[in-house]
Design an enzyme around this catalytic site. Structure first.
Site, PDB file in Angstrom:
ATOM      1  N   LYS A  98      90.891 -52.802  59.506  1.00 25.96           N
ATOM      2  CA  LYS A  98      90.892 -51.690  58.361  1.00 25.96           C
ATOM      3  C   LYS A  98      89.627 -51.730  57.772  1.00 25.96           C
ATOM      4  CE  LYS A  98      95.772 -50.971  57.579  1.00 25.96           C
ATOM      5  NZ  LYS A  98      96.144 -51.284  58.889  1.00 25.96           N
ATOM      6  N   HIS A 124     107.147 -48.927  54.180  1.00 23.68           N
ATOM      7  CA  HIS A 124     105.855 -48.504  54.731  1.00 23.68           C
ATOM      8  C   HIS A 124     106.243 -48.001  56.047  1.00 23.68           C
ATOM      9  CE1 HIS A 124     103.993 -49.428  50.931  1.00 23.68           C
ATOM     10  NE2 HIS A 124     104.469 -50.498  51.063  1.00 23.68           N
ATOM     11  N   GLU A 161      92.478 -50.967  47.795  1.00 20.47           N
ATOM     12  CA  GLU A 161      92.364 -49.500  47.514  1.00 20.47           C
ATOM     13  C   GLU A 161      92.899 -48.963  46.239  1.00 20.47           C
ATOM     14  OE1 GLU A 161      92.286 -48.151  52.313  1.00 20.47           O
ATOM     15  OE2 GLU A 161      94.079 -47.785  51.199  1.00 20.47           O
ATOM     16  N   ARG A 202      96.667 -45.185  69.789  1.00 20.57           N
ATOM     17  CA  ARG A 202      97.786 -45.168  70.795  1.00 20.57           C
ATOM     18  C   ARG A 202      98.388 -43.938  70.565  1.00 20.57           C
ATOM     19  NH1 ARG A 202     101.777 -46.007  67.212  1.00 20.57           N
ATOM     20  NH2 ARG A 202     101.312 -47.464  65.756  1.00 20.57           N
TER      21      ARG A 202
END
Length: 673
Positions: A122, A241, A206, A298
């Site tokens: 990430k 999540h 973030e 994917r």
């Protein structure tokens, strides 16, 4: 353009469950030979039966089977597979696995190892997207992982902030921090969780976008530099999540925002030389600003909603691109038709923080209907084991409008028969019927806000419909048994006379006993009594799994299943309006227990606590001797011997929790002299 020659005629699916079944379906339609892999736990799984060939890859644990690259490659070589499709999860986003396929001259149905590696990190992915001009959430993705550096950066960003694992996904290694004094603990737990889950404790920070929508763009890219997007999916309804409901298109995007997000996704894919099917995920705030979240390299779990609104088979395109075909569709060819919504049916308990459940599926029957699609990897008798993800199936509905798609999906879930273990089916129905979701206003805090964990998801018995219907079904079973015993050639079920026959039942649900009485008023018509409540029950139609009846004129559709192996007519799984109940018929238990004792094997008549044992091995007993006491449903049940004999084994201990049908004691009859 030089055509790549990478044709293959066989594919090994390096996955299991519903996604393996789904890939096999398309592969076979394309004329490909399909090869399934299985662990010891999956030897008899539906995906194994669906394939043309199958090969064992190891024991049940994933790190000894589905995650072992060497085992998968060896299986592909042994079965002469020309390609490997990784599905999703497991090794699907593992760059080392994609490289191993290349090294073995086996086509990997997916992107290049470099693209997987880049987007799997990430921190690197976000830095790359910033460089290319894709909108990103303000944050920190630097290499300095010192706690003080992270604290300083969090202060610069401003709270609330998200602490996220740089590797992996699925909510692991992710923490929301709303104030500075929570940060140290959040860094520690997120780093530890990430290291355990992904082998890396690298973290990024973030700025937290509060209550955003989770919107993702499906892309397709061939090996010749052509990349298009297929519109968006809204995946805002999540728990921990992890997505629960997904839909296409998003109820809040207009054409301008759709074009901007689509162009950003295509730019991201082209920048890294992406090939195949992939998904670029964004957070969308209430002001219409969107931010890059991650790219999944994917096929996505929720890909069916895109297939239904575009008419494209994404797995087919994965195979075509992998074999060297160029995209034959242009961006302007993509048209969105209608609306589609997907619900993920899991073996889990929403009332207990959505914790996974395990067990055997006593009965499975997928729903059907106009616009309904079910991608399942189970069948009646399948085991949901602790080794793998507890997804049972994906139920998807398509309609000309969002309202019709939602209504079709709700009806399909209510008509899905999945008995024997705890599922989230009733929760999914509640979510779909919630006014906020119905209005298209759900954000990522939808479940937290509208379905607090204190809410009990266990269905209650505020009406008498469940118990009355259960009594009727128990009575029907008794009538069928009587018909077979008394007059095998004459059907007596539904027979009635002028005499008002009363049938009393003592039924138990959730450890509470209820007395229900049915009084026959004629063929298929009864007066019912439950406590002080009286009602008129009429049966309109009934088959082996569904009954249509009315209670005081209100129509009731009941789905049911009587499990095999339980004491005869002692238990029924029943579903009304999408709510599942496990009802026991206490009337049948003593007779069933005595019958088993007469055979010399004493079994537990129901689930419960073996409170006391009065016998031991080698002891002689006479018919009628008390053997044990079982505590269940807030009552004590005495278990007696029905033959003279000797105790040859005691297979349980006082204090054990025992399952219905479990052997407790074995008696050997005394031979006549």
């Amino acid at each position: 353009m030089t055509k790549l020659h990478r044709a293959f005629d066989s594919v090994l699916i390096a996955n299991r469950g519903e996604i393996a079944c789904r890939i096999i379906r398309t592969a076979r339609n394309m004329g490909l030979r399909t090869i399934a892999v299985y662990s010891d736990a999956d030897q008899f799984a539906p995906h194994v039966a669906a394939a043309d060939d199958a090969i064992r890859i190891g024991p049940a644990p994933v790190n000894a089977s589905y995650l072992l690259i060497d085992n998968i490659i060896a299986a592909a070589k042994k079965t002469n597979a020309g390609a490997i499709h990784p599905g999703y999860g497991f090794l699907s986003e593992n760059a080392e696995f994609a490289q191993a396929c290349q090294n073995a001259n086996i086509i990997f149905v997916g992107p290049t190892p470099d693209a997987i590696e880049l987007m799997g990190d990430k921190a690197r992915a976000k830095r790359r997207m910033i460089d290319v001009g894709v909108p990103c959430i303000p944050g920190y993705q630097g290499d300095d992982q010192n706690d003080q550096t992270l604290k300083n950066e969090a202060g610069r960003i401003g709270f609330p902030v998200m602490v996220k694992a740089a590797a992996g996904g699925g909510g692991k290694g992710m923490r929301l921090v709303t104030q500075a004094d929570q940060l140290s603990d959040a860094l520690s737990t997120a780093r530890s969780e990430a290291a355990n889950a992904f082998g890396s404790g690298f973290l990024i920070l973030e700025k937290a976008v509060m209550a955003p929508r989770h919107v993702e763009i499906q892309v397709l890219a061939d090996s010749y530099g052509h990349t298009i997007h297929l519109g968006e999916r809204d995946c805002s309804v999540q728990r921990r999540h992890q997505k629960v409901l997904e839909e296409a298109p998003s109820p809040v995007l207009d054409e301008t925002l759709r074009r901007k997000m689509g162009e950003a996704a295509v730019k991201a894919a082209q920048d890294i030389g992406y090939v195949g099917a992939g998904t670029v995920e964004f957070l969308l705030d209430s002001n219409g600003e969107f931010y890059f979240l991650e790219m999944n390299t994917r096929l996505q779990v929720e890909h069916p909603v895109t297939e239904l609104v575009t008419g494209l088979d994404l797995v087919e395109w994965q195979f075509r691109i992998a074999s060297g075909d160029a995209l034959s569709i242009l961006q302007e060819d993509i048209e969105i038709s209608g609306h589609a919504i997907e619900a993920r049916l899991y073996a889990e308990d929403p009332a207990n923080e959505f914790l996974p459940a395990t067990g055997n599926i006593a009965y499975w029957q997928a729903a059907d209907g106009v616009g309904v699609r079910v991608d399942a990897g189970v069948s009646t008798g399948s085991e949901v084991s602790p080794y793998y993800d507890p997804m049972i199936a994906k139920v998807i509905a398509h309609g000309p409008t969002r309202r019709e798609a939602r209504q079709r999906l709700t009806r399909a879930l209510k008509n899905t028969k999945c008995f024997g273990l705890t599922t989230n089916r009733s929760f999914l129905i509640d979510a779909l019927e919630n006014s906020v979701f119905a209005a298209g206003e759900a954000t990522t805090n939808f479940i937290e806000k509208h379905f607090p964990l204190s809410r009990s998801d266990h269905a209650d018995l505020t009406s008498n419909a469940v118990l009355v219907a259960s009594a009727l079904l128990f009575r029907d079973a008794e009538a069928k048994m009587s018909a077979r015993a008394i007059a095998p050639m004459v059907g007596l079920n539904g027979w009635s006379s002028a005499t008002k026959i009363k049938s009393p039942y003592r039924l138990c649900y959730n450890d509470t006993a209820f007395d229900v009485t049915l009084t026959s008023l004629g063929a298929n018509r009864y007066e019912t009594q439950l406590g002080e409540k009286h009602a008129i029950l009429e049966v309109d139609q009934q088959n082996e799994a569904t009954a249509h009846c009315s209670i005081n004129g209100e129509n009731i559709i009941t789905h049911f299943h009587c499990p095999v192996g339980a004491p005869v007519n002692s238990r029924i799984f029943i579903s009304i309006d999408g709510r599942d109940f496990d009802i026991e018929n206490l009337n049948a238990i003593p007779a069933a227990s005595n019958e088993q004792a007469g055979e010399g094997a004493i079994t537990a008549p129901m689930h419960g606590l073996l409170a006391e044992l009065f016998v031991s091995k080698g002891q002689s007993v006479a018919k009628g001797d008390r053997l044990a006491i079982l505590e269940a449903m807030k009552m004590q049940h005495e278990i007696f011997a029905s033959i003279d004999g000797e105790i040859v084994s005691v297979d349980a201990t006082a204090g054990d929790q025992v399952a219905a049908g479990a052997i407790l004691i074995k008696i050997e009859a005394i031979a006549d002299i």
